[in-house]
Design a protein around this motif. Structure first.
Motif, PDB file in Angstrom:
ATOM      1  N   ARG A 195      -3.794   2.759  19.265  1.00 13.91           N
ATOM      2  CA  ARG A 195      -3.299   3.482  20.226  1.00 13.91           C
ATOM      3  C   ARG A 195      -3.965   3.649  21.566  1.00 13.91           C
ATOM      4  NH1 ARG A 195      -1.767   8.104  17.164  1.00 13.91           N
ATOM      5  NH2 ARG A 195      -2.663   9.318  18.389  1.00 13.91           N
ATOM      6  N   ASN A 196      -2.891   3.668  22.596  1.00 13.66           N
ATOM      7  CA  ASN A 196      -3.411   3.802  23.919  1.00 13.66           C
ATOM      8  C   ASN A 196      -2.674   5.152  24.574  1.00 13.66           C
ATOM      9  OD1 ASN A 196      -2.148   2.402  27.040  1.00 13.66           O
ATOM     10  ND2 ASN A 196      -4.433   3.397  26.721  1.00 13.66           N
ATOM     11  N   PRO A 197      -3.495   6.222  24.156  1.00 10.97           N
ATOM     12  CA  PRO A 197      -2.565   7.510  24.209  1.00 10.97           C
ATOM     13  C   PRO A 197      -2.386   7.914  25.716  1.00 10.97           C
ATOM     14  CG  PRO A 197      -4.585   7.924  22.942  1.00 10.97           C
ATOM     15  CD  PRO A 197      -4.675   6.597  23.541  1.00 10.97           C
ATOM     16  N   LEU A 198      -1.183   8.445  26.164  1.00  8.64           N
ATOM     17  CA  LEU A 198      -0.829   8.889  27.513  1.00  8.64           C
ATOM     18  C   LEU A 198      -1.783  10.021  27.754  1.00  8.64           C
ATOM     19  CD1 LEU A 198       3.150   8.612  27.008  1.00  8.64           C
ATOM     20  CD2 LEU A 198       1.755   6.801  28.012  1.00  8.64           C
ATOM     21  N   ARG A 199      -1.768  10.356  29.181  1.00  7.09           N
ATOM     22  CA  ARG A 199      -2.382  11.403  29.537  1.00  7.09           C
ATOM     23  C   ARG A 199      -1.383  12.461  29.656  1.00  7.09           C
ATOM     24  NH1 ARG A 199      -5.796   8.168  33.849  1.00  7.09           N
ATOM     25  NH2 ARG A 199      -7.717   7.792  32.828  1.00  7.09           N
ATOM     26  N   PHE A 200      -1.707  13.763  29.461  1.00  8.60           N
ATOM     27  CA  PHE A 200      -0.897  14.563  29.724  1.00  8.60           C
ATOM     28  C   PHE A 200      -1.397  15.889  30.396  1.00  8.60           C
ATOM     29  CE2 PHE A 200       1.583  18.494  27.463  1.00  8.60           C
ATOM     30  CZ  PHE A 200       2.758  18.362  28.504  1.00  8.60           C
ATOM     31  N   ASP A 201      -0.880  16.188  31.558  1.00  5.21           N
ATOM     32  CA  ASP A 201      -1.504  17.418  32.580  1.00  5.21           C
ATOM     33  C   ASP A 201      -0.891  18.849  32.146  1.00  5.21           C
ATOM     34  OD1 ASP A 201       0.726  17.337  33.822  1.00  5.21           O
ATOM     35  OD2 ASP A 201       0.105  16.615  35.581  1.00  5.21           O
ATOM     36  N   GLY A 202      -0.085  18.823  30.917  1.00  6.26           N
ATOM     37  CA  GLY A 202       0.529  19.993  30.796  1.00  6.26           C
ATOM     38  C   GLY A 202       2.014  19.851  31.298  1.00  6.26           C
ATOM     39  N   ARG A 203       2.233  19.004  32.049  1.00  5.12           N
ATOM     40  CA  ARG A 203       3.781  18.756  32.538  1.00  5.12           C
ATOM     41  C   ARG A 203       4.237  17.647  32.383  1.00  5.12           C
ATOM     42  NH1 ARG A 203       7.173  22.098  35.358  1.00  5.12           N
ATOM     43  NH2 ARG A 203       8.204  20.610  36.705  1.00  5.12           N
ATOM     44  N   ARG A 204       3.518  16.590  32.618  1.00  9.98           N
ATOM     45  CA  ARG A 204       3.915  15.015  32.916  1.00  9.98           C
ATOM     46  C   ARG A 204       2.980  14.206  32.299  1.00  9.98           C
ATOM     47  NH1 ARG A 204       3.820  11.451  37.518  1.00  9.98           N
ATOM     48  NH2 ARG A 204       5.706  10.606  37.735  1.00  9.98           N
TER      49      ARG A 204
ATOM     50  N   ASP B 136      -2.701   5.674  30.648  1.00 14.95           N
ATOM     51  CA  ASP B 136      -4.154   5.699  30.875  1.00 14.95           C
ATOM     52  C   ASP B 136      -4.584   4.291  30.740  1.00 14.95           C
ATOM     53  OD1 ASP B 136      -7.026   5.701  30.693  1.00 14.95           O
ATOM     54  OD2 ASP B 136      -6.771   7.446  29.105  1.00 14.95           O
ATOM     55  N   LEU B 137      -4.610   3.453  31.783  1.00 14.23           N
ATOM     56  CA  LEU B 137      -4.868   2.063  31.797  1.00 14.23           C
ATOM     57  C   LEU B 137      -6.343   1.889  31.539  1.00 14.23           C
ATOM     58  CD1 LEU B 137      -2.075   1.009  34.650  1.00 14.23           C
ATOM     59  CD2 LEU B 137      -2.121   0.928  32.375  1.00 14.23           C
ATOM     60  N   ASP B 138      -7.181   2.693  32.195  1.00 14.21           N
ATOM     61  CA  ASP B 138      -8.835   2.472  31.774  1.00 14.21           C
ATOM     62  C   ASP B 138      -8.888   2.340  30.366  1.00 14.21           C
ATOM     63  OD1 ASP B 138      -9.368   2.604  34.573  1.00 14.21           O
ATOM     64  OD2 ASP B 138      -9.544   4.593  34.458  1.00 14.21           O
ATOM     65  N   ASP B 139      -8.099   3.126  29.682  1.00 21.18           N
ATOM     66  CA  ASP B 139      -8.148   3.057  28.046  1.00 21.18           C
ATOM     67  C   ASP B 139      -7.546   1.767  27.747  1.00 21.18           C
ATOM     68  OD1 ASP B 139      -8.941   4.367  25.528  1.00 21.18           O
ATOM     69  OD2 ASP B 139      -6.653   3.966  25.383  1.00 21.18           O
ATOM     70  N   LEU B 140      -6.491   1.436  28.288  1.00 15.36           N
ATOM     71  CA  LEU B 140      -5.785   0.321  27.975  1.00 15.36           C
ATOM     72  C   LEU B 140      -6.732  -1.032  27.852  1.00 15.36           C
ATOM     73  CD1 LEU B 140      -3.102  -1.234  26.819  1.00 15.36           C
ATOM     74  CD2 LEU B 140      -2.480  -1.658  29.147  1.00 15.36           C
ATOM     75  N   ARG B 141      -7.467  -1.039  29.069  1.00 14.25           N
ATOM     76  CA  ARG B 141      -8.394  -2.122  29.081  1.00 14.25           C
ATOM     77  C   ARG B 141      -9.315  -2.206  27.929  1.00 14.25           C
ATOM     78  NH1 ARG B 141      -8.247  -0.626  34.319  1.00 14.25           N
ATOM     79  NH2 ARG B 141      -7.113  -1.996  35.708  1.00 14.25           N
ATOM     80  N   THR B 142      -9.868  -1.170  27.229  1.00 13.65           N
ATOM     81  CA  THR B 142     -10.645  -1.368  26.575  1.00 13.65           C
ATOM     82  C   THR B 142      -9.901  -1.615  25.057  1.00 13.65           C
ATOM     83  OG1 THR B 142     -10.557   1.140  25.853  1.00 13.65           O
ATOM     84  CG2 THR B 142     -12.037   0.811  27.493  1.00 13.65           C
ATOM     85  N   LYS B 143      -9.019  -1.467  24.928  1.00 10.53           N
ATOM     86  CA  LYS B 143      -8.227  -1.589  23.800  1.00 10.53           C
ATOM     87  C   LYS B 143      -7.866  -3.061  23.615  1.00 10.53           C
ATOM     88  CE  LYS B 143      -8.673   2.565  22.575  1.00 10.53           C
ATOM     89  NZ  LYS B 143      -7.643   3.617  22.657  1.00 10.53           N
TER      90      LYS B 143
END
Ligand SMILES: Cc1ncc(COP(=O)(O)O)c(C=O)c1O
Length: 400
Positions: free
Chosen positions: A142-151, A155-162
């Motif tokens: 899983r490369n979870p998306l970031r969520f700011d409460g609206r949008r 998360d490409l930094d996380d993707l790199r690590t995956k």
């Protein structure tokens, strides 16, 4: 406010219960909520464009339904569409017909990865992505998306690590179901750079490519750079755009001949080689003659979003719409209702008599959310929302 289309009647209420429609029959007959309004699985309650219906009728009139070939005109219709609507120049040699995008995802998983291999997905995401990986004994990463409460954002930094080794695979959903994001060119370019640097194979599911609202634009991932095109398999279909999902016909596009051959070999091993007579005819008719229907559908859907947004803001403010940029699907954040996540969909079905997709099926991130399908006549959407308003008012000790 309803948009009365000058040519096409999107307001028409059509009884779908007699046609074994999954969307209508499942909640009403299987879950036994006889009068439920179904706003869940992704098909719309509109007739397909007249040109599609007529093409199927003409083919039906022939009366012989033996095995079909896929005619060159099938590919030509998609090639013209992709060039005109999406600015992507595709060659017929890059294309292969497939019985649907979900089957194509399964073929890709088997063709390009081995047992126990990781496959990356950006969660929460369309649940058959998980099944395509897990049912073939591969591992979901899983490369979870970031969520700011609206949008939601990637998360490409996380993707790199995956990406733990070259040749790994990502299944991209673009535009994204269920968040409704239409990824920007910058986001896709950044993702593409990582894919090229790290030799990540991308299977890009672009089934919702045409359903994009003003202020946003769909970018075909493979069109962003020639290097990226060589390691991308793009999945397209007219089935969401023109409401022909039951005709089970889609296409994959891979400019890299080796990838296309491996895909086709796997489809053949799975027993698929010939298509479906009506699906082939409808695919071509939709891409060739459906454009002005789509141009009228989009403002209708946009008006439905506006209605939904205003209704919730004014009458059920504890339910928050995550405004979609594309697709006819949207997330409703219901966490303020104070219900147990496990009881949420049951509340909507049993108390409001409205059936949604439970957020949890797309990933644990969506506990307390449901996904609404607003691809329906405005009158049906209004009735569903009024039922929800009443049910929320009756929640003990809760006032919306
Ligand atoms: C992202 C996505 N991919 C694929 C599909 C289904 O594709 P098909 O019916 O061609 O298997 C859907 C249907 O909702 C979808 O949302």
């Amino acid at each position: 406010m309803s948009i009365v289309s000058p040519k096409y009647d999107f307001d028409k209420i059509i009884d779908r219960t007699e046609t074994e429609s999954l969307k209508w029959v499942y909640p009403r007959k299987v879950l036994k909520a006889e009068d439920a309004i179904p706003l869940w699985v992704a098909d719309m309650d509109f007739e397909a464009p007249p040109a599609v219906v007529e093409a199927i009728q003409r083919r039906a009139d022939h009366g012989v339904f033996g095995y079909p070939l896929v005619p060159p005109s099938f590919y030509a219709a998609a090639i013209d569409w992709l060039k005109r609507r999406h600015g992507w120049e595709v060659q017929k040699a890059w294309m292969s017909m497939t019985p649907g995008i979900v089957p194509a995802l399964n073929y890709c998983v088997r063709a390009f990865t081995k047992r126990s291999d990781p496959v990356i997905i950006q969660t929460p995401v369309y649940h058959p992505f998980y099944y395509a990986i897990e049912n073939n004994d591969r591992r979901v990463v899983r490369n979870p998306l970031r969520f700011d409460g609206r949008r939601y954002t990637m998360d490409l930094d996380d993707l790199r690590t995956k990406i733990d080794a070259p040749g790994r695979m990502l299944i991209l959903c673009s535009p994204h179901n269920p968040t409704g994001r239409v990824w920007s060119q910058e986001e896709l370019e950044a993702l593409g750079r990582i894919a090229v640097e790290r030799d990540l194979l991308v299977v890009s599911d672009e089934i919702h490519h045409d359903l994009v609202y003003p202020g946003h634009r769909h970018h075909v991932l493979a069109s962003l750079s020639p290097e990226l095109a060589q390691q991308t398999i793009t999945c397209i279909a007219p089935s969401k755009t023109f409401n022909t999902a039951g005709l089970a016909t889609a296409a994959v596009i891979a400019p890299n001949a080796d990838l296309l051959k491996r895909f086709e070999d796997e489809a053949e091993r799975s027993g698929f080689d010939l298509g479906q007579v009506f699906g082939i005819v409808a695919f071509e008719a939709a891409y060739r003659h459906g454009e002005d229907w789509l141009e009228e559908l989009l403002p209708y859907l946009e008006a439905n979003i506006e209605f939904l947004k205003k209704f919730l803001e004014e009458r059920v403010p504890k339910i928050k719409l995550i405004p979609p940029e594309g697709t006819y699907l949207a997330l409703l954040d219901c966490r303020e209702l104070g219900l147990e996540p496990a009881a949420l969909n049951d509340f909507f079905l049993k108390k409001a008599r409205v059936y949604f997709s439970d957020g949890k099926i797309f990933g644990p991130e969506l506990e307390g959310f449901v996904r609404i399908n607003f691809g329906c006549p405005l009158a049906l959407l209004r009735e569903a929302l009024e039922r929800i308003e009443r049910a929320v008012k009756e929640l003990p000790g809760k006032r919306s």
